[in-house]
Every structure is written in C-alpha cells, then in structure tokens.
Design an enzyme around this catalytic site. Structure first.
Site, PDB file in Angstrom:
ATOM      1  N   HIS A   1       0.830  -1.212   0.000  1.00 52.20           N
ATOM      2  CA  HIS A   1       0.000   0.000   0.000  1.00 52.20           C
ATOM      3  C   HIS A   1       0.858   1.252   0.000  1.00 52.20           C
ATOM      4  O   HIS A   1       0.584   2.211  -0.702  1.00 52.20           O
ATOM      5  CB  HIS A   1      -0.930   0.019   1.223  1.00 52.20           C
ATOM      6  CG  HIS A   1      -2.254  -0.626   0.963  1.00 52.20           C
ATOM      7  ND1 HIS A   1      -2.411  -1.979   0.859  1.00 52.20           N
ATOM      8  CD2 HIS A   1      -3.488  -0.095   0.754  1.00 52.20           C
ATOM      9  CE1 HIS A   1      -3.684  -2.253   0.620  1.00 52.20           C
ATOM     10  NE2 HIS A   1      -4.357  -1.128   0.545  1.00 52.20           N
TER      11      HIS A   1
ATOM     12  N   LYS B   1     -10.334  -7.743   7.379  1.00 48.18           N
ATOM     13  CA  LYS B   1     -11.041  -8.059   8.622  1.00 48.18           C
ATOM     14  C   LYS B   1     -10.916  -6.894   9.585  1.00 48.18           C
ATOM     15  O   LYS B   1      -9.919  -6.164   9.558  1.00 48.18           O
ATOM     16  CB  LYS B   1     -10.488  -9.344   9.233  1.00 48.18           C
ATOM     17  CG  LYS B   1      -9.075  -9.230   9.771  1.00 48.18           C
ATOM     18  CD  LYS B   1      -8.674 -10.508  10.481  1.00 48.18           C
ATOM     19  CE  LYS B   1      -7.212 -10.537  10.873  1.00 48.18           C
ATOM     20  NZ  LYS B   1      -6.926  -9.953  12.172  1.00 48.18           N
TER      21      LYS B   1
HETATM   22  S1  SF4 Z   1      -6.876 -15.925  13.017  1.00 47.68           S
HETATM   23 FE1  SF4 Z   1      -5.245 -15.254  14.390  1.00 47.68          FE
HETATM   24  S2  SF4 Z   1      -3.365 -15.634  13.307  1.00 47.68           S
HETATM   25 FE2  SF4 Z   1      -5.017 -15.657  11.809  1.00 47.68          FE
HETATM   26  S3  SF4 Z   1      -5.172 -13.560  11.018  1.00 47.68           S
HETATM   27 FE3  SF4 Z   1      -6.576 -13.727  12.751  1.00 47.68          FE
HETATM   28  S4  SF4 Z   1      -5.395 -13.030  14.530  1.00 47.68           S
HETATM   29 FE4  SF4 Z   1      -3.944 -13.491  12.882  1.00 47.68          FE
END
Ligand code: SF4
Lengths: 184, 281
Positions: free
Chosen positions: A39, A104
């Site tokens: 980015h 996320k």
């Molecule tokens: S599940 Fe855990 S290890 Fe995987 S991206 Fe999310 S915080 Fe990171």
C-alpha cells in the site's frame, strides 16, 4: 444473513448500489492482493504521478499475505489481515478508482467517508478461515514487489470468494450496527 | 545426568511447527461448539460454522488453518539433570523452526529489524525462546505459534492496588472492547497479574497454555475468570466483530507475587486459531 449476491469484477456503480451491510457476496473474477508495505508503495506512486502496476479502476484489493503454495496448488492458506493498518492509504486508492476492499476488522471514519464519496464497499472475510478462502482462489501470480515476499502484489483469479458486506456506499457500518444490536 | 543431543531436538521442533499450524486442539473445538449453541446472531452462528469447516479442510488439505502461521514462541522446561550436548541448544530450536516453516509451507512472518529496515528473514527465525529450569531429566518443549493480529491487541498497564479487582476487571474488559473485530474473535483472553512490568506480559502469554476446558485451580480466580468472560460477551462484539454473543470462549488468568508499590496487569489476546503443541524428550 440477508441475501447472497454474486459479484463479478471489475465492479461498476450499479453493482455496488445493490449491496447492503450484512449481505453475503460471492466474488468471481480478478482481484489484487496488497498489505501495508505494498500500500505504501502504491500511494507513493500516485503521489509521484506515476502509473500503478495494475489498472485500479473498479477493482477489489484483498488485504492478504498468503502462505506459500504446496506444489501443484495455486496458493497456500489465504485469509484476510487486519484492515486498520491500511486506513492511512485506502482513501488515496479509493480516489484513484478502487471500488472494493476485503479484510477483517473495522475501518476508520476517513475510509468510511471516502467509500461514500467514491461509491465503494468494504467486505469482511473471516479471519482465520484461510483454507476456506484459498479454495476459491483458482490462480495466483505475483505482478509487483516480489521482494516483499508474502506482501508482494498478486493477481488472483477467484471463483465465488465468500465475504460479508461490512460497509456499504450509504455509510452504514456492520461493525457498529451488529455490535449495538447484541450489546447488553 | 542424562545426555540429550540437541540435534535430536531439531526434527521434534519441526514437527511441532507443522502440526500446530494444521491441527486445532479439541479444547478449542469443544468451546466453540458450546458457544455456537448459545449464539443468538445468525451471522455469528454461520461464521462459527465456517471456522469448523476451515478446521476440517486444513487437516484434509494439510494446509495451515491461518495464513499467518505466527512467530514461533517456545516455552522450554529443562530438567536440571539433563546435559545438552552436540551443539548450541538455541540454534537447534531455530533450525527446527527453519525446517518446519519451509517444509510445512508455512508463512515466514519475521522481519529482522522492527522499524528501520523491516527485511523479511525468509525462514521465520528467530524464534522467541523462554527457558525454565525444572527438577528431573526431561525436556518439555511447548510451541505457541502466535499471530500478529491478536498480538497487536494486547497491552500491559501498571495499575494501583487501590484500583482493586474491579479496576482490573474493567481494564481487561475495556481492552477487549477496544480490540473489536481486529483480533479475529472468537478470542481467548490471557491475563497476567503481578510479577513485574515484563513478567506480567509473560504470565499473560503463559496463561494461554492452560487447556480451555480446565478451570483455574483456585476457585477465587476461577470466579474472576467467569465474571470477565460474561462481561466480555455482553459487549456484543461477536465473531469477527460483526455482532453476537461469542466474543471470547475463555478467560485464563495467571498471577504472581509483586512489589508493595506495584500492580502490573497484562492482557494477551489470542484468536480462535489457538496453536499450541508440546513434546517431551
Ligand atoms: S486468526 Fe489469528 S493468526 Fe489468523 S489472522 Fe486472525 S489473529 Fe492473525
């Protein structure tokens, strides 16, 4: 989830107009990967008035640094990384024509405002569901910044990549509304 | 005195790295099932179902559960009657990590310098290694492969005794609230209390090694864990922060003695990809 919508990239205004928070979308077509380091380089190029390594108009960027592919596989596990680290850069890419982001965790106000202004959406993928996500990735190739390893920009060919609309073009935010609904 | 050749440790460490990335513990699965039943949000229920599907696929395809296969954190319990021979113990652990992350097709996520250079070391080393000397003639190696997303939501705070246990509970709950969807909830909340500034953080990380279906052996701390868990799940954050009842599936606390002037509290957030595996040599 309210409904399931099939999306084809590149996205047009008419595609994103239909999307509401909570909708489940299945994406098919070409998308691009980029994390923090990539980015920064993209934004540096825009600020220097130079061309980007791919045409960003109507495209979706997936915030992911995949695991290496096993022999014969297009890619390794490939779930989303946390999006807030991209917040300082996203409005500049949205102004340049980016239509969608997959990641996320919530986005900040500047990004949400920029999505309203540029008619773009933010799609949540399930963090940690990286093998599930990889099943929808049919081909992958590094198109820029190979030196960044997992952080290089990849062009992905995806089929029915599953996401949830978290921010629509109407300024609605599922991270905010969903949490308020279940707070005691 | 029992001699152990450090070269024999390399394949063991390699296997720990690969296995931890693919096979999730039964305790995590059990807890997720329990919470999925109670979950009120349809999106949340579906997200937990996708997490189960991911766990099934990772074994079937032999692919890591998450693309972030973590920094390799080792807790070593070294029996005091063991004599390590054949080379440098720390180098052997790092060699095991190197081989495991390469041969397991795991992601290499370490950079050599935290801010100026930030160049990927390309083999996921160095590992972080904590050593405890214990009685006996065995070596127990526990790997906790820790992802960055949840680690970034962790914090240490130097509180006051006057803040009381209520103050501690509020701080932990608020830490989870501020984390929102970032650490990939459902999470496990590790809490370290006491010790010193640096030890509280280590206690928080070590607390996560306790299996999720085991209660805190001290009933008064077990009660605090339950209270925090309830408050955290009343926040409404839910899986991935999209709303729901399942924000955390467990709270684990470890505490230690501390200075009369101090009350350090550390919160280490762990995502549902809770990777920890042990081997005894
Ligand atoms: S599940 Fe855990 S290890 Fe995987 S991206 Fe999310 S915080 Fe990171």
């Amino acid at each position: 989830m309210s409904k399931e919508i099939h999306l084809r990239t590149p996205l047009k205004d008419d595609d994103v107009k239909e999307l509401k928070i909570g909708d489940k979308v299945l994406i098919t077509g070409i998308i691009y990967t980029a994390r923090d380091a990539a980015h920064k380089r993209l934004v540096d190029l825009i600020e220097a008035g130079k061309d980007l390594p791919f045409d960003i108009k109507g495209q979706i960027i997936y915030f992911v640094g995949p695991a290496p592919a096993r022999p014969g596989m297009p890619i390794g596990s490939a779930g989303p990384t946390t999006s807030y680290r991209m917040d300082p850069y996203s409005p500049i890419l949205l102004d340049a024509g980016l239509k969608g982001m997959i990641g996320k965790g919530p986005r900040n106000k500047e990004v949400i405002d920029s999505m309203i202004k540029n008619k773009a959406v933010y799609l949540a993928a399930i963090g940690g569901a990286a093998v599930v996500m990889a099943q929808s990735i049919k081909a992958a190739k590094v198109i820029a910044y190979e030196d960044l390893g997992p952080e290089a920009i990849r062009e992905l060919k995806v089929e029915n990549l599953p996401c949830i609309v978290a921010n629509d073009i109407y300024g609605k935010d599922l991270f905010d509304e969903g949490v308020r609904k279940y707070k005691k | 005195m029992r001699e152990i050749d450090v070269k024999d440790i390399i394949p063991i460490v390699k296997k720990l790295c690969i296995d931890a990335s693919i096979y999730i513990g039964d305790d995590v699965v059990e807890k997720l099932k329990e919470f999925q039943k109670k979950e009120e949000s349809p999106i949340a229920k579906e997200i937990i179902a996708i997490i189960f599907e991911n766990q099934r696929l990772s074994v079937e395809k032999q692919m890591p559960l998450c693309q972030d296969t973590g920094v390799a954190v080792f807790f070593i319990e070294l029996g005091q009657d063991v004599h390590l021979v054949g080379g440098d113990f720390y180098k052997a652990i790092n060699e095991g990590v190197r081989q495991g992350y390469k041969e397991g097709y795991l992601r290499k996520s370490m950079v050599d310098d935290p801010i100026i250079e930030r160049k990927n070391t390309k083999d996921n080393t160095p590992a972080l290694i904590y050593l405890d000397i214990v009685p006996g003639d065995k070596v127990k190696i526990t790997l906790a492969a820790k992802g960055g997303g949840s680690e970034n939501m962790s914090e240490v705070k130097m509180m006051k005794a006057a803040d009381g246990i209520e103050g501690v509970i509020d701080f932990v709950v608020d830490r989870v609230r501020r984390s929102g969807g970032n650490p990939c909830p459902p999470i496990i909340v590790g809490v370290g209390l006491g010790g010193n500034f640096e030890q509280s953080a280590l206690l928080a990380k070590k607390s996560l090694l306790r299996p999720l279906n085991e209660k805190n052996p001290d009933p008064k701390w077990a009660k605090v864990e339950e209270e925090i868990l309830e408050k955290v799940n009343n926040l409404g954050i839910g899986p991935q922060g999209l709303g729901g009842r399942t924000t955390a599936i467990a709270v684990n606390i470890l505490h230690k003695a501390c200075h009369i002037a101090c009350m350090p509290v550390a919160v280490n957030i762990q995502c549902h990809v809770h990777r920890h595996k042990s081997a005894v040599i």
